[in-house]
Design an enzyme around this catalytic site. Structure first.
Site, PDB file in Angstrom:
ATOM      1  N   THR A  49     -46.349  -7.024  16.584  1.00  0.00           N
ATOM      2  CA  THR A  49     -47.599  -7.223  17.338  1.00  0.00           C
ATOM      3  C   THR A  49     -48.236  -5.879  17.665  1.00  0.00           C
ATOM      4  OG1 THR A  49     -46.949  -9.308  18.302  1.00  0.00           O
ATOM      5  CG2 THR A  49     -48.380  -7.960  19.656  1.00  0.00           C
TER       6      THR A  49
ATOM      7  N   ARG B 118     -47.979 -22.940  18.971  1.00  0.00           N
ATOM      8  CA  ARG B 118     -47.384 -22.098  20.025  1.00  0.00           C
ATOM      9  C   ARG B 118     -48.301 -20.896  20.327  1.00  0.00           C
ATOM     10  NH1 ARG B 118     -45.749 -16.425  20.133  1.00  0.00           N
ATOM     11  NH2 ARG B 118     -44.076 -16.207  21.639  1.00  0.00           N
TER      12      ARG B 118
ATOM     13  N   GLY C 106     -42.570 -13.330  23.706  1.00  0.00           N
ATOM     14  CA  GLY C 106     -43.705 -13.827  24.463  1.00  0.00           C
ATOM     15  C   GLY C 106     -43.337 -14.761  25.596  1.00  0.00           C
TER      16      GLY C 106
HETATM   17  N1  ASP Z   1     -45.399 -10.950  22.021  1.00  0.00           N
HETATM   18  C1  ASP Z   1     -45.675 -11.599  20.760  1.00  0.00           C
HETATM   19  C2  ASP Z   1     -45.573 -13.094  20.941  1.00  0.00           C
HETATM   20  O1  ASP Z   1     -44.641 -13.546  21.575  1.00  0.00           O
HETATM   21  C3  ASP Z   1     -44.752 -11.184  19.670  1.00  0.00           C
HETATM   22  C4  ASP Z   1     -44.602  -9.703  19.456  1.00  0.00           C
HETATM   23  O2  ASP Z   1     -44.755  -8.902  20.359  1.00  0.00           O
HETATM   24  O3  ASP Z   1     -44.351  -9.315  18.321  1.00  0.00           O
HETATM   25  O4  ASP Z   1     -46.386 -13.810  20.404  1.00  0.00           O
END
Ligand code: ASP
Length: 294
Positions: free
Chosen positions: A155, A183, A209
């Site tokens: 991310t 989701r 997340g």
């Molecule tokens: N925080 C993001 C999510 O849960 C995933 C990530 O940080 O790669 O969608």
């Protein structure tokens, strides 16, 4: 402090294998340079955050825009958000499939009444604002179809303090690999995956997340800035997550432009540029910043 500016980007809290180190450093550094160019030219923090995130969305090394991870159904579903710390405006999209740069859709919503739009409604809003829609399969990169690239937290996010003292934060993601269709993670939710308040500071997160949402990490880091410096506020991360578990990383800039970075993951892809640096620095661990900060 008026002229001081700071750009911090992240490309995910994760484990980075040695062959992937260079592309993480280079990608984050290029994104920091894009945001720095906007700030240097007199642009505002919101514009700079958007510029950095677009670079990372277009880079298939990261889990955002083109190259996002796939859901359990083999589809790309993306979340993104942008927050203006001066007006407290937020624009966010979730579960979008037909937008090449979800951060542009978030920017289109920023000054509108809704805070967060999802799915086809978000795509329709973006299209009406002038953004082109693509086919969902155009967002799937060949690398994400290969099994070895299915499991990373890549991310992306960015926080900026511009020369006038405005703060902004942004995030963009394909979410967690193999996620349930529909989701939504922390990334598009203000107070969880991002927060900005020009009177306090700005934060952008990566990581698990569901853990970040349940502990409202970005809002609590920002609240911490009422009594702590930027690094101390970032360092709240492990204790905030302690009750729920999960790994994460946070980038933080305070209202004066000071930098805070913390992660409970093994690595954290980061890019930083400030008015006191000649060139951006691309890093894969917070301790590298301690060695180079001006
Ligand atoms: N925080 C993001 C999510 O849960 C995933 C990530 O940080 O790669 O969608």
């Amino acid at each position: 402090m008026a002229e001081r500016w700071t750009v911090i980007v992240h490309g995910g809290a994760k484990t980075i294998a040695p062959p992937a180190e260079q592309r993480n450093r280079a990608g984050c550094s290029a994104a920091a340079a894009a945001a720095a160019a906007v700030v240097r030219a007199g642009g505002c923090a919101v514009e700079a955050v958007q510029a950095a995130i677009r670079v990372l969305e277009d880079d298939p090394a990261f889990n955002a825009g083109f190259g996002s991870v796939l859901t359990a159904d083999g589809q790309v579903e993306m979340d993104a958000a942008l927050m203006d710390g001066t007006t407290l405006d937020v624009g966010a999209v979730a579960c979008v499939r037909r937008l090449r740069n979800p951060i542009r859709a978030a920017a289109a919503i920023l000054r509108a009444r809704p805070v967060l739009l999802c799915g086809s409604g978000a795509e329709r809003f973006a299209h009406e604002a002038g953004l082109e829609l693509c086919r969902p399969d155009e967002m799937i990169s060949p690398e994400r179809l290969a099994s070895e690239h299915r499991s990373a937290h890549d991310t992306v996010g960015c926080v900026v303090r511009d020369r006038a003292g405005n703060l902004a934060a942004g995030t963009s993601t394909g979410g967690l690999p193999g996620k349930h269709p529909g989701r939504i993670g922390d990334s598009p939710i203000p107070g969880c995956g991002l927060f900005a308040d020009s009177a306090l500071g700005a934060a952008s997160l990566s990581g698990d997340g569901e853990s970040i949402i349940r502990t409202m990490v970005a809002a609590r880091i920002a609240a911490g800035l009422e009594r702590l410096d930027a690094q101390q506020a970032a360092d709240l991360l492990p204790s905030l997550l302690a009750r729920v578990g999960g790994a994460a990383g946070a980038i933080v800039v305070d209202r004066d432009g000071a930098v805070g970075i913390a992660h409970t993951s093994e690595h954290f892809a980061i890019g930083i540029q400030t008015d006191r640096m000649d060139a951006p620095a691309g890093m894969i661990h917070a301790r590298e910043w301690k060695g180079i900060q001006p």
